[in-house]
Design an enzyme around this catalytic site. Sequence first.
Site, mmCIF file in Angstrom:
data_model
loop_
_atom_site.group_PDB
_atom_site.id
_atom_site.type_symbol
_atom_site.label_atom_id
_atom_site.label_comp_id
_atom_site.label_asym_id
_atom_site.label_seq_id
_atom_site.Cartn_x
_atom_site.Cartn_y
_atom_site.Cartn_z
ATOM 1 C CD GLU A 1 4.308 1.334 6.941
ATOM 2 O OE1 GLU A 1 5.137 1.668 7.807
ATOM 3 O OE2 GLU A 1 3.910 2.131 6.059
ATOM 4 C CG ASP B 1 -0.273 0.138 2.538
ATOM 5 O OD1 ASP B 1 0.801 -0.485 2.725
ATOM 6 O OD2 ASP B 1 -0.794 0.851 3.419
#
Lengths: 456, 456
Positions: free
Chosen positions: A151, A87
């Site tokens: 994250e 991500d």
Amino acid sequence: MSWKAYTEAHKDRFLNELLDLLRIPSVSARSEHKTDMEACAEAVKARLLEAGADSVTIYPTEGHPIVYGEKITDPSLPTVLVYGHYDVQPADPLELWHSGPFEPTIKDGKIYARGACDDKGQFYMHVKALETMHHNGGLPTNVKFIIEGEEEIGSPNLATFVKANKELLACDVILISDTAMISLDTPSIDVGVRGLTYVEVEVTGPNRDLHSGVYGGAVANPATILCQLIASMHDENNHITIPGFYDDVLVATEAERAKMAEAPFDEEEYKNDLGVKALWGEKGFSTNERTGIRPTLEVNGIWGGYTGEGSKTVLPSKAFAKVSCRLVPNQSSHKIEAMLMEHFKKIAPDYVQVEVRPHHGGEPYVTPIDSIPYKAAAAAILETFGKEPIPVRGGGSIPICALFEQELGVKIVFMGFGLDSDNLHSPNEKFNIDNYYKGIETIPYFHKHFAEMMKG
Amino acid sequence: MSWKAYTEAHKDRFLNELLDLLRIPSVSARSEHKTDMEACAEAVKARLLEAGADSVTIYPTEGHPIVYGEKITDPSLPTVLVYGHYDVQPADPLELWHSGPFEPTIKDGKIYARGACDDKGQFYMHVKALETMHHNGGLPTNVKFIIEGEEEIGSPNLATFVKANKELLACDVILISDTAMISLDTPSIDVGVRGLTYVEVEVTGPNRDLHSGVYGGAVANPATILCQLIASMHDENNHITIPGFYDDVLVATEAERAKMAEAPFDEEEYKNDLGVKALWGEKGFSTNERTGIRPTLEVNGIWGGYTGEGSKTVLPSKAFAKVSCRLVPNQSSHKIEAMLMEHFKKIAPDYVQVEVRPHHGGEPYVTPIDSIPYKAAAAAILETFGKEPIPVRGGGSIPICALFEQELGVKIVFMGFGLDSDNLHSPNEKFNIDNYYKGIETIPYFHKHFAEMMKG
């Protein structure tokens, strides 16, 4: 073929595969990117299998999926668990990008794209290192990959996954490339990451936006009050004023501070790069100390009232801020979060209402430099850079580190190949192509040295 | 037919015509509404001609057009110049409206729409008063209309027009309905409006958005600094700290303050209406004084960094605020603007750059209560309300007042029929239908009494 020769022979493909990955707008914070997140997880799975993984599974979570893959060379060999994330941060403000954040563009030897360095470019070095080792003599270790998709929003579902899958994730070391080094000429290893507490503050004054003439002067303006609350949180020395904030800070020794001061740092160059006339920070500490061993409190966003073109004479009903703290050992993210929430409410005057909502957090983490993981990383860097790396404390945060160590009982080592100036989280994020290749070249040596050192 | 009977007979049409006018989104601050502004000017022209004006002309300006119309009954009669504005404030935040801002909705006897009260509903009372007088015995005065399209952005082109057209605009009094009264039970007349200075502040820290972990603690955060600058502008007694800010304030006498204190004011009701637990303001002054005879400094908007969904750990490059001051006699808008701009730059620390851009301003204005215009307005209100109006100081601003008096050499009288609680500049702006009709009923009596008093 040598590892280096293999990388050289396949360099164009290694680059193009990364560019393809960067084209997927996998922004975890924005719900409209849910399908992009799924597409990105599928792409990571496919690339891992092509690179030589025995098996790869996409695990759904309550948020974005986790990709787990492994190559078990021989159960008796030591196991390296590679952690990374697919991500990326939101790309806005879009108007400041020189090329599309999801249209990777190469210029002056750098890849410009959101996620180029943080963390697609960096975790993908490990995928290509796996391929390189797999096709050239095989791996000296077993390798496991856990590449998550949350994250940048604080890994809210990873802890549950790790706790439920300790056997699957069992390993001898966790290897993470999600940090920076000083430069290709001055290699360094981050021995620590800061923790994080992130909250959103909502200040409500009147129950509706008011005419600033009719009511101005007689009703508290929540934007003004929010400014007063935020302004009160640093004193004239830029110390944070929240009672108890520094209580748990592990104070660095003079010896440690002297060692940190040896890292090359050119203040003029730093200021020129940022375009500022003067630096700012807590009195009594150097710039590297301020970003390394000291906690901070920053406004990440603020908004309220009329923000459009022209003027509107409004006394707003509400004002908001996103405020986060970077934490250092031995501060606790949960403790600071509670402290921050309580402090905002405590100092709020009675003519406004203040709500504070926690976003996410993570604990600080430090790797001991006398550990085998650190030594293996240093040996690998010495081998490909011809220089010993300098140990430094990184300013960023990787929320899951403390939990990894606690649940899996092993140390983490950070081998970052980005640069601080790579515009992480900013417009025009970039990653030097040379750093990308250098990472792919160096990582196999970590596996080699780690396996050797573990054998004793 | 009596004026009242005529209004009663045509009340549905009078209402529907206003609703049609409210459907035009004439937002002067937004460039995308340029054609709406032109359409609105055309509508005003058509309605004035239908109501009985001899001639109406749309004058283009460098911004939005000015509509001028007149009905000259007899050059020997006194002339009333009606000023109003067909532009409206921006409607956002849209999500807080219960019905579309440009889809006028009637509920509980109130018209909900942007501009319902400020100022379409109020200037249109004069158009319908013209029609009423025209069809029922004729006007006791001459009447001129100047309806502009830039009041909400500070009337940047009106001064040029007024200076160039003094003969066209020659009159004996200027009559403006763009203020409020206490209530239909307690009629009042605003004897003053506050002045305005409006600026936009831009604070620049680093030349790009930064990762708040990598750089946080070592580089000044412009959002934090902006908060500190704004927070420093009020002291603990909520006095404004800008040096010299109060120097020119005409201090109200104890007698004036005692008279102001007679106006009915229920603090509990005021707080309940606004949904606040406590009021705020300059120490030593009552709520009515704070909005009437004292200057203010308000944040109308603030923004910087990441303001979207979720979290982004960014140290922003820039932060902005829109800040305005309401001014009282004898403060000067230009002087305060210069003072404000200089102060922001003076207190800015050297680790940020501060730019301040002026938006617009206007001078404060006060009508003497012993003047014929005031007396004529009071007599009109006594006739239709059965009560003497209370003179009060309004908190809002009508930028052009001081210039009108200076260029045309006549006094201004404010006959406002709105209420302070009409959500001017806010979501769900409204105008009581009863107030609208009461205005149409009362205005002809102003013409009657003014003509009689001028005859002596």
